[in-house]
Design an enzyme around this catalytic site. Structure first.
Site, PDB file in Angstrom:
ATOM      1  N   ASP A  34      -8.818  -3.416   1.025  1.00  0.00           N
ATOM      2  CA  ASP A  34      -7.493  -3.772   1.552  1.00  0.00           C
ATOM      3  C   ASP A  34      -7.473  -5.124   2.260  1.00  0.00           C
ATOM      4  OD1 ASP A  34      -6.875  -1.085   0.830  1.00  0.00           O
ATOM      5  OD2 ASP A  34      -7.588  -0.405   2.778  1.00  0.00           O
ATOM      6  N   GLU A 214       1.114   3.218  -2.896  1.00  0.00           N
ATOM      7  CA  GLU A 214       0.822   2.804  -1.522  1.00  0.00           C
ATOM      8  C   GLU A 214       0.629   1.290  -1.461  1.00  0.00           C
ATOM      9  OE1 GLU A 214      -2.618   5.071  -0.445  1.00  0.00           O
ATOM     10  OE2 GLU A 214      -3.927   4.089  -1.892  1.00  0.00           O
TER      11      GLU A 214
END
Length: 331
Positions: A34, A214
């Site tokens: 991420d 997401e």
């Protein structure tokens, strides 16, 4: 004829040079999930989910986008206020960073796997240069939270700025999908003028699909806002099947549509990047809009080892949509 052929060849070379590509990186590249990146001066700084040398929200520095080194961290552990709300939390997830109103604002999330009892926090710094006397992370505490009674999950925050300078935070993982709240530009916390919880994107929940969406990230280019998301499953090493998808809207609050016109609220999204036999599960993406050129920053998994690595691709805009390079197939 020779001059025509030469001109055609030169044009071909120019177009090839401008084609998006995934950059060759070296240095401290794994484990990184991420990643979020920003530039300050001549240096680039990337922040990640994974602990690095047992430090939470590690920071990686590069002068050229190619050579990266671990150069600091934001937290030495989960903040006390977050542990009170999320007992058992063992790490800090999905940072996002922007420079606004004279400071760097880094949003982060704390949760546990499989739960939507989650919080989003904010930490600020005047500079990202660890050698500066002004370098100091100041935790501003809670921004937003979700509970087990909610149908959404307050993780994976992203700060977006609209054409009028308004600030918004998108977030979400699984459950009912991607959401958004308006922010107060002065504090970086939730706005009291607009308390609407906007819904931006969702995927149906079936026996085969588990509402797997997401990692929202929103940028504006031209007349549109672009919502980048990750579909399918992260965090399974070489078995990960994450992929990066995108849709666009004329308004930051939506509706976002894919290239065929299907709403992202109905599961629509256009494929931007998927894995191959060498690199699996690209996702957890962020976008850097920079005077030196736009970049897509993400992680993907080494198919041989299952380790998550930092990846960066240059990005072009063609016919109103982003295009990035393909992941390399060789070692």
């Amino acid at each position: 004829m020779k001059s025509i052929l030469l001109a055609a060849a030169m044009l071909s070379v120019a177009l090839a040079a401008e084609a998006p590509e995934v950059l060759t990186l070296e240095g401290d590249l794994s484990p990184i999930h991420d990643p979020a990146m920003v530039r300050e001066g001549d240096n680039y700084y990337a922040f990640a989910t994974n602990k690095f040398q047992q430090k939470d929200v590690p920071m990686f520095c590069s002068p050229d986008l190619h050579l990266w080194k671990f150069c600091g961290n934001v937290f030495d552990g989960v903040p006390g206020w977050a542990l009170e709300k999320i007992p058992g939390a063992r790490g800090i997830w999905a940072p996002d960073i922007k420079f606004v109103r004279g400071e760097f604002r880094l949003y982060y999330s704390v949760s546990t796997f499989g739960s939507n009892q989650s919080v989003i926090g904010l930490v600020t710094n005047k500079t990202l240069n660890p050698a500066s006397a002004d370098y100091k992370w100041m935790d501003q505490g809670l921004v937003f939270e979700s509970t087990k009674q909610d149908d959404f999950n307050a993780i994976d925050p992203n700060l977006a700025v609209d054409a009028d300078g308004g600030m918004w935070m998108s977030f979400g993982s699984f459950w009912s999908g991607i959401k958004m709240r308006k922010l107060d530009p002065r504090t970086g916390k939730l706005s009291s003028d607009d308390t609407t919880l906007y819904s931006l994107a969702s995927r149906p929940r079936t026996a085969e699909l588990k509402a797997e969406i997401e990692a929202p990230f929103i940028v504006r280019n031209g007349n549109y806002y672009y919502l980048f998301v990750s579909f399918d499953r992260c965090c399974r090493g070489a078995q990960s099947n994450y992929k990066i998808m995108v849709g666009r809207s004329e308004k930051i609050t939506g509706p976002y549509l894919d290239k065929t016109g299907k709403p992202m609220m109905d599961g629509g999204a256009s494929l931007l990047l998927e894995g191959n036999e060498r690199w699996k599960g690209p996702g957890g993406q962020s976008v850097v809009q920079d005077a030196k050129g736009d970049l897509l920053v993400f992680h993907s998994y080494d198919a041989a080892t299952g380790r998550p690595f930092l990846q960066i691709s240059t990005m072009a805009w063609e016919n109103g949509w982003p295009r990035v390079g393909a992941l390399p197939t060789g070692k």
